[in-house]
Design an enzyme around this catalytic site. Sequence first.
Site, mmCIF file in Angstrom:
data_model
loop_
_atom_site.group_PDB
_atom_site.id
_atom_site.type_symbol
_atom_site.label_atom_id
_atom_site.label_comp_id
_atom_site.label_asym_id
_atom_site.label_seq_id
_atom_site.Cartn_x
_atom_site.Cartn_y
_atom_site.Cartn_z
ATOM 1 N N LYS A 10 0.882 -1.269 0.009
ATOM 2 C CA LYS A 10 -0.056 -0.026 -0.041
ATOM 3 C C LYS A 10 0.966 1.055 0.032
ATOM 4 O O LYS A 10 2.061 1.309 0.368
ATOM 5 C CB LYS A 10 -0.911 -0.064 1.241
ATOM 6 N N ARG A 112 -0.568 -14.598 4.345
ATOM 7 C CA ARG A 112 -1.160 -13.921 5.514
ATOM 8 C C ARG A 112 -0.495 -14.173 6.666
ATOM 9 O O ARG A 112 -0.355 -12.948 7.334
ATOM 10 C CB ARG A 112 -2.718 -14.735 5.620
ATOM 11 N N THR A 118 -4.729 -7.729 11.172
ATOM 12 C CA THR A 118 -5.002 -6.189 10.390
ATOM 13 C C THR A 118 -4.751 -5.203 11.256
ATOM 14 O O THR A 118 -3.903 -3.981 10.664
ATOM 15 C CB THR A 118 -6.518 -6.241 10.459
ATOM 16 N N ARG A 129 3.463 -6.644 9.407
ATOM 17 C CA ARG A 129 2.833 -5.500 10.042
ATOM 18 C C ARG A 129 3.070 -5.316 11.654
ATOM 19 O O ARG A 129 3.377 -4.230 12.201
ATOM 20 C CB ARG A 129 1.261 -5.690 10.001
ATOM 21 N N ASN A 149 -1.394 -0.352 7.190
ATOM 22 C CA ASN A 149 -0.797 -1.345 7.810
ATOM 23 C C ASN A 149 -0.113 -2.121 6.582
ATOM 24 O O ASN A 149 0.278 -3.360 6.387
ATOM 25 C CB ASN A 149 -1.891 -2.487 8.231
ATOM 26 N N HIS A 152 -1.607 -5.446 1.640
ATOM 27 C CA HIS A 152 -2.769 -6.161 1.517
ATOM 28 C C HIS A 152 -2.334 -7.782 0.722
ATOM 29 O O HIS A 152 -1.334 -7.796 0.268
ATOM 30 C CB HIS A 152 -3.668 -5.879 0.466
HETATM 31 P P1 IDP Z 1 -6.973 -7.591 6.054
HETATM 32 O O1 IDP Z 1 -6.246 -6.289 5.252
HETATM 33 O O2 IDP Z 1 -6.150 -7.870 7.144
HETATM 34 O O3 IDP Z 1 -7.451 -8.498 5.298
HETATM 35 P P2 IDP Z 1 -9.529 -6.531 5.952
HETATM 36 O O4 IDP Z 1 -10.756 -6.936 6.933
HETATM 37 O O5 IDP Z 1 -9.693 -6.964 4.661
HETATM 38 O O6 IDP Z 1 -8.332 -6.681 6.606
HETATM 39 O O7 IDP Z 1 -9.828 -4.826 5.899
HETATM 40 C C1 IDP Z 1 -9.346 -4.204 4.844
HETATM 41 C C2 IDP Z 1 -8.519 -2.983 5.527
HETATM 42 O O8 IDP Z 1 -9.228 -2.072 6.176
HETATM 43 C C3 IDP Z 1 -7.338 -3.536 6.441
HETATM 44 O O9 IDP Z 1 -6.324 -3.836 5.908
HETATM 45 C C4 IDP Z 1 -7.271 -2.045 7.182
HETATM 46 O O10 IDP Z 1 -6.574 -1.189 6.311
HETATM 47 C C5 IDP Z 1 -8.708 -1.480 7.022
HETATM 48 N N1 IDP Z 1 -9.509 -1.692 8.337
HETATM 49 C C6 IDP Z 1 -10.306 -2.964 8.855
HETATM 50 N N2 IDP Z 1 -10.778 -2.688 9.892
HETATM 51 C C7 IDP Z 1 -10.572 -1.544 10.133
HETATM 52 C C8 IDP Z 1 -10.881 -0.717 11.508
HETATM 53 O O11 IDP Z 1 -11.538 -1.275 12.434
HETATM 54 N N3 IDP Z 1 -10.113 0.522 11.771
HETATM 55 C C9 IDP Z 1 -9.502 0.855 10.544
HETATM 56 N N4 IDP Z 1 -9.249 0.305 9.522
HETATM 57 C C10 IDP Z 1 -9.759 -1.053 9.016
HETATM 58 MG MG MG Z 2 -8.639 -8.686 3.677
#
Ligand code: IDP
Ligand code: MG
Length: 174
Positions: A10, A112, A118, A129, A149, A152
Amino acid sequence: MNEQTLVLIKPDGVKRNLIGDIIKRFEERGLKVSKLVMLTADEPTVREHYQLDNRDYLIHLGHVDITGWSEEKIEEKYQKSVKIVKDLQKFLLSGKIIKMILEGPGAVSLARKITGKTDPSLSPRGTIRGDFGEDSFDKANAEGRAVYNLVHASGTLEEADREIQLWFPTDSDI
Ligand code: IDP
Ligand code: MG
């Protein structure tokens, strides 16, 4: 079994000069970089990647376990996620990113694992991360934005197939 998964670095990862460190983490665990492009993403691709019309995804955003939650609490989470994903789409468009396909046995779950949780502040040592992340859900939520973070990585085999098709629709991309 040899699998493929999609990883994005990202804009925060690119801006912080972490491209090399991030790719190294995947390579040293046996994953092979089979395609890689640096680009500025376009809006349709980003909207397709982080889908605002996928209610189930939004309810579970951040891999939150919603077992036992009331309808009201779920609705509240859904509304918050819509806001986060809109912000996330903007963030992904805000600077250069790297898109890559990684290949290897169990590539989806391995990528992962290497990526971590996350929320960087809850992500274990040894993960990308956890080691390089400087942000947290608490900070991001207080500021009403998506958490930074760095990477992806596709969450499931189905997600990987869909995302590889989306980001590498033809071989002319390489
Ligand atoms: P992941 O990237 O670990 O798979 P996802 O659930 O797919 O997590 O969420 C996509 C992205 O949304 C995350 O990487 C993060 O940047 C953001 N995100 C998810 N949940 C939150 C939150 O509660 N607060 C702020 N950002 C969040
Ligand atoms: Mg995801």
